[in-house]
Design a protein around this motif. Sequence first.
Motif, mmCIF file in Angstrom:
data_model
loop_
_atom_site.group_PDB
_atom_site.id
_atom_site.type_symbol
_atom_site.label_atom_id
_atom_site.label_comp_id
_atom_site.label_asym_id
_atom_site.label_seq_id
_atom_site.Cartn_x
_atom_site.Cartn_y
_atom_site.Cartn_z
ATOM 1 N N LYS A 53 0.852 -1.195 0.000
ATOM 2 C CA LYS A 53 0.000 0.000 0.000
ATOM 3 C C LYS A 53 0.886 1.243 0.000
ATOM 4 O O LYS A 53 1.792 1.372 0.821
ATOM 5 C CB LYS A 53 -0.904 0.016 1.224
ATOM 6 C CG LYS A 53 -1.908 -1.083 1.205
ATOM 7 C CD LYS A 53 -2.819 -0.978 2.382
ATOM 8 C CE LYS A 53 -3.835 -2.079 2.391
ATOM 9 N NZ LYS A 53 -4.695 -2.038 3.552
ATOM 10 N N LYS A 54 0.632 2.074 -0.946
ATOM 11 C CA LYS A 54 1.379 3.317 -1.016
ATOM 12 C C LYS A 54 0.641 4.382 -0.203
ATOM 13 O O LYS A 54 -0.571 4.509 -0.299
ATOM 14 C CB LYS A 54 1.507 3.787 -2.458
ATOM 15 C CG LYS A 54 2.349 2.860 -3.304
ATOM 16 C CD LYS A 54 2.490 3.413 -4.690
ATOM 17 C CE LYS A 54 3.292 2.464 -5.555
ATOM 18 N NZ LYS A 54 3.383 2.939 -6.917
ATOM 19 N N GLU A 55 1.400 5.114 0.577
ATOM 20 C CA GLU A 55 0.799 6.197 1.350
ATOM 21 C C GLU A 55 0.585 7.397 0.445
ATOM 22 O O GLU A 55 1.448 7.761 -0.339
ATOM 23 C CB GLU A 55 1.694 6.597 2.514
ATOM 24 C CG GLU A 55 1.790 5.530 3.573
ATOM 25 C CD GLU A 55 2.572 6.026 4.777
ATOM 26 O OE1 GLU A 55 2.599 7.253 5.016
ATOM 27 O OE2 GLU A 55 3.148 5.194 5.450
ATOM 28 N N LYS A 56 -0.578 7.953 0.574
ATOM 29 C CA LYS A 56 -0.889 9.132 -0.240
ATOM 30 C C LYS A 56 -0.223 10.351 0.393
ATOM 31 O O LYS A 56 -0.302 10.550 1.595
ATOM 32 C CB LYS A 56 -2.387 9.347 -0.333
ATOM 33 C CG LYS A 56 -3.097 8.271 -1.115
ATOM 34 C CD LYS A 56 -4.556 8.597 -1.257
ATOM 35 C CE LYS A 56 -5.252 7.520 -2.069
ATOM 36 N NZ LYS A 56 -6.684 7.790 -2.202
ATOM 37 N N ALA A 57 0.406 11.175 -0.419
ATOM 38 C CA ALA A 57 1.056 12.391 0.071
ATOM 39 C C ALA A 57 -0.002 13.457 0.346
ATOM 40 O O ALA A 57 -0.959 13.599 -0.399
ATOM 41 C CB ALA A 57 2.052 12.897 -0.957
ATOM 42 N N GLN A 58 0.176 14.186 1.434
ATOM 43 C CA GLN A 58 -0.754 15.254 1.788
ATOM 44 C C GLN A 58 -0.525 16.429 0.837
ATOM 45 O O GLN A 58 0.614 16.784 0.543
ATOM 46 C CB GLN A 58 -0.500 15.722 3.227
ATOM 47 C CG GLN A 58 -0.838 14.678 4.270
ATOM 48 C CD GLN A 58 -2.335 14.478 4.403
ATOM 49 O OE1 GLN A 58 -3.113 15.382 4.174
ATOM 50 N NE2 GLN A 58 -2.728 13.267 4.746
#
Length: 159
Positions: free
Chosen positions: A6-11
Motif C-alpha cells: 500500500k502506497k501512502e498518499k502524500a498530503q
Amino acid sequence: MSKFGKKEKAQPAISTASLPDIVFMLLFFFMVTTVMRETDVLVEQSLPQATQLTKLEDASLVSYIYVGKPKDFRKYGKQPLVQVNDVFVIATTKKQFQRTIVKFVEQERSKLKEYQRNKMTVSLKVDRKAKMGIISDVKLSLREADARKVNYAASMGVE
C-alpha cells in the motif's frame, strides 16, 4: 500476503494564494477602526506640575480647551490664545468671546446622550506661563454656559 504494498498518499501542500487577501483585509479593518487624534493642538503646551493627580473616570465625557502661545506665532502673534476644536477663539469683544465658548460647550453637549449631559467635564489644558486674565475669561464663559465641572490638566511632578 500481498505482493503489492500500500502506497501512502502524500498530503497536498497548503495553498498560500489567499494569504495576501487576508493580510490586506486585516490592514483595511484596522485602518477603518482606528481612531486618530481628534484635535490638533495649535498652541504650545507646557503644563504645570502637580504631586497629587487623579485620572478622569470617563474620557468620552471630557471636552478640552487649550490655552497658550500659538505655535505659528508669525500668523497669530505671541499673545496666548484659546483653542477649541482645532480653531482659535479670536474675538474683538468679551461678549463675542463668551458667545463662542458657550457655543462650543453647547455643541459638545449635543454630541452626548441625554443622561450624560450633566456629567460632561471641561478640561483646561493651560500653558504654565499663561496669564490669569485669559483663564478667568474662559471660566466666566464656562459659567455662562452652565459648565460647572471644570478640570485643570497637569503633568506629574517629582518631589
